[in-house]
Design an enzyme around this catalytic site. Structure first.
Site, PDB file in Angstrom:
ATOM      1  N   TYR A 196     -17.089  15.831 -15.746  1.00  0.00           N
ATOM      2  CA  TYR A 196     -17.555  14.456 -15.560  1.00  0.00           C
ATOM      3  C   TYR A 196     -18.574  14.425 -14.405  1.00  0.00           C
ATOM      4  CZ  TYR A 196     -17.555   9.650 -13.977  1.00  0.00           C
ATOM      5  OH  TYR A 196     -17.955   8.414 -13.554  1.00  0.00           O
TER       6      TYR A 196
ATOM      7  N   LYS B 283      -8.798   5.933 -19.051  1.00  0.00           N
ATOM      8  CA  LYS B 283      -9.150   6.426 -20.383  1.00  0.00           C
ATOM      9  C   LYS B 283      -7.944   6.335 -21.333  1.00  0.00           C
ATOM     10  CE  LYS B 283     -13.047   6.941 -18.360  1.00  0.00           C
ATOM     11  NZ  LYS B 283     -13.038   7.595 -17.131  1.00  0.00           N
TER      12      LYS B 283
ATOM     13  N   ARG C  65       0.856  -1.194   0.000  1.00  0.00           N
ATOM     14  CA  ARG C  65       0.000   0.000   0.000  1.00  0.00           C
ATOM     15  C   ARG C  65       0.886   1.236   0.000  1.00  0.00           C
ATOM     16  NH1 ARG C  65      -1.276   1.844   4.572  1.00  0.00           N
ATOM     17  NH2 ARG C  65      -1.955  -0.098   5.527  1.00  0.00           N
TER      18      ARG C  65
ATOM     19  N   ASP D 222      -8.007  18.635 -14.621  1.00  0.00           N
ATOM     20  CA  ASP D 222      -8.282  17.255 -15.025  1.00  0.00           C
ATOM     21  C   ASP D 222      -7.900  17.147 -16.499  1.00  0.00           C
ATOM     22  OD1 ASP D 222      -9.418  14.879 -15.962  1.00  0.00           O
ATOM     23  OD2 ASP D 222     -11.054  14.953 -14.513  1.00  0.00           O
TER      24      ASP D 222
HETATM   25  C1  LIG Z   1     -12.810  13.670 -17.164  1.00  0.00           C
HETATM   26  C2  LIG Z   1     -12.915  12.572 -16.151  1.00  0.00           C
HETATM   27  N1  LIG Z   1     -12.346  12.711 -14.950  1.00  0.00           N
HETATM   28  C3  LIG Z   1     -12.434  11.746 -14.007  1.00  0.00           C
HETATM   29  C4  LIG Z   1     -13.158  10.582 -14.227  1.00  0.00           C
HETATM   30  C5  LIG Z   1     -13.261   9.554 -13.150  1.00  0.00           C
HETATM   31  O1  LIG Z   1     -12.391   8.493 -13.408  1.00  0.00           O
HETATM   32  P1  LIG Z   1     -12.675   6.969 -12.987  1.00  0.00           P
HETATM   33  O2  LIG Z   1     -13.885   6.501 -13.717  1.00  0.00           O
HETATM   34  O3  LIG Z   1     -11.406   6.272 -13.398  1.00  0.00           O
HETATM   35  O4  LIG Z   1     -12.874   6.949 -11.507  1.00  0.00           O
HETATM   36  C6  LIG Z   1     -13.764  10.391 -15.475  1.00  0.00           C
HETATM   37  C7  LIG Z   1     -14.517   9.154 -15.744  1.00  0.00           C
HETATM   38  O5  LIG Z   1     -15.223   9.049 -16.735  1.00  0.00           O
HETATM   39  C8  LIG Z   1     -13.646  11.417 -16.455  1.00  0.00           C
HETATM   40  O6  LIG Z   1     -14.233  11.296 -17.665  1.00  0.00           O
END
Ligand SMILES: Cc1ncc(COP(=O)(O)O)c(C=O)c1O
Length: 381
Positions: A104, A201, A51, A176
């Protein structure tokens, strides 16, 4: 590995040192929880419990830091786990965050349903409008959160301009970078303090792993985040870290192809009589086109569009697509289609981040563009 190398070289080599024991050119999957000590506290290579640290995860974390031009990368079990760790590190009750009006849905849900319960407040602002962000800052603001390009409306925020606002207000800027990936855009170089990724992604790139990451430059913040990563424990497992590290090796070539294919699809959609609006930052008429051209190497693989006939017509396009697989997520080699209002962004219904009902979102893959165009044409009827 020298930071002077080009992106493509770093993607393949940074963090990927040959295994010291066998010479294996790919870092092994250290599928292990604990490490033999040579006497109490006598750690071989610094590892004591997975961890806290694991060699496969370290390889990925070093690679992520190199690709984003940061000092430290941290790999998590998901994008949301990374966001959760970041928010609980940066914020205490009474603090305030400026968040974007397009993001998101799960990120919004984290603020609206989880973080707000600890007494953290947030305001929603159009982050493509620099003065709107400036006005949203209060004496209690600790961070500005930006997603660019944004999910699912493909809005563009000028990272350097918002970094100026953040710096003069003494608050952190979080970007992000999931939609762009570090190949297309490097927020730390533009003045951001923290880069967030859902490595699920484009970084992973093959729809076979869920993961997240944070990358920072400030050594103090890096230490605090690493402390919380271990204290909270939502780390990337060794196999997941290995999959992301493997995916990243082809990131540059994939992003080029995603961007080329998406450009062709956006062009088709702009000419289609059943499409009322195409949202793609590569289109000259897109409101953020100039800023995107300034801060991105290419415009990425995500395209959204609005369909004449409203929600049912948009849902039908999703249902009729064949080569575009109907599914959530994005950034894999295979093309995906979805209806954000009923799928990825259902949790934003009734909020300032609610998405239009007639919206369809495409994650354009790296198949033949001709085949993708044929499928979309039949799906649009
Ligand atoms: C732009 C963006 N940020 C964060 C996330 C969250 O990521 P995760 O699904 O890996 O938890 C997503 C998920 O679709 C996303 O599209």
């Amino acid at each position: 590995m020298s930071d002077q190398h080009s992106f493509e070289t770093l993607a393949i080599h940074a963090g990927n040192t040959a295994d010291p024991l066998t010479g294996a050119v790919v870092p092994p999957i250290y599928q292990v929880s604990t490490y033999k000590q040579d006497g109490v506290g006598g750690l071989r290579g610094g590892y004591e419990y997975s961890r806290s640290a694991n060699p496969t995860r370290t390889a990925l974390e070093d690679n992520l830091a190199a690709l984003e031009g940061g000092r430290r990368g941290l790999a998590f079990a998901s994008g949301l786990a990374a966001e959760d760790c970041l928010l609980r590190t940066l914020l205490t009750p009474g603090d305030h965050v400026v968040i974007p009006n397009d993001a998101y849905g799960g990120t919004f849900r984290l603020f609206a349903k989880v973080v707000s319960r600890w007494g953290v407040e947030f305001s929603v602002a159009d982050t493509s409008d620099v003065s709107a962000v400036r006005e949203a800052i209060t004496p209690r603001t600790k961070a500005i959160w930006v997603e660019t390009p944004s999910n699912p409306l493909l809005g563009i925020t000028d990272i350097a301009a918002i970094a100026d606002v953040a710096r003069s207000a003494g608050v952190r800027l979080v970007v992000d970078n999931t939609f762009a990936s570090p190949y297309l855009q490097q927020p730390l170089a533009l003045g951001a303090d923290v880069v967030v990724h859902s490595t699920t992604k484009y970084m992973g790139g093959h729809s076979d792993v869920v993961g997240g990451a944070l990358i920072v430059n400030d050594p103090g913040l890096a230490e605090e985040l690493a402390y919380h990563q271990n204290a909270m424990g939502a780390v990337a497992g060794p196999f997941d870290a290995w999959l992301v590290l493997r995916g990243i090796k082809t990131l540059a070539v994939r992003m080029d192809r995603h961007s080329e294919n998406a450009t062709k699809i956006a062009d088709l959609l702009t000419r289609h009589p059943k499409v009322t609006q195409v949202l793609y930052p590569g289109l000259p008429e897109h409101a953020g086109h100039e800023v995107a051209a300034k801060q991105m190497r290419a415009f990425g693989g995500m395209v959204s569009f609005r369909v004449a006939g409203g929600e049912e017509a948009a849902v039908q396009v999703c249902n009729r697509a064949e080569l575009f697989t109907l599914g959530e997520s994005l950034g894999g080699v295979e093309s995906l289609v979805e209806h954000p209002g009923r799928m990825t962004h259902a949790s934003a219904a009734g909020s300032p981040l609610e998405v239009p009902a007639d919206l369809v979102r495409l994650s354009v893959g790296i198949e033949s563009a001709d085949d993708l165009i044929a499928d979309l044409t039949q799906a649009l009827g």
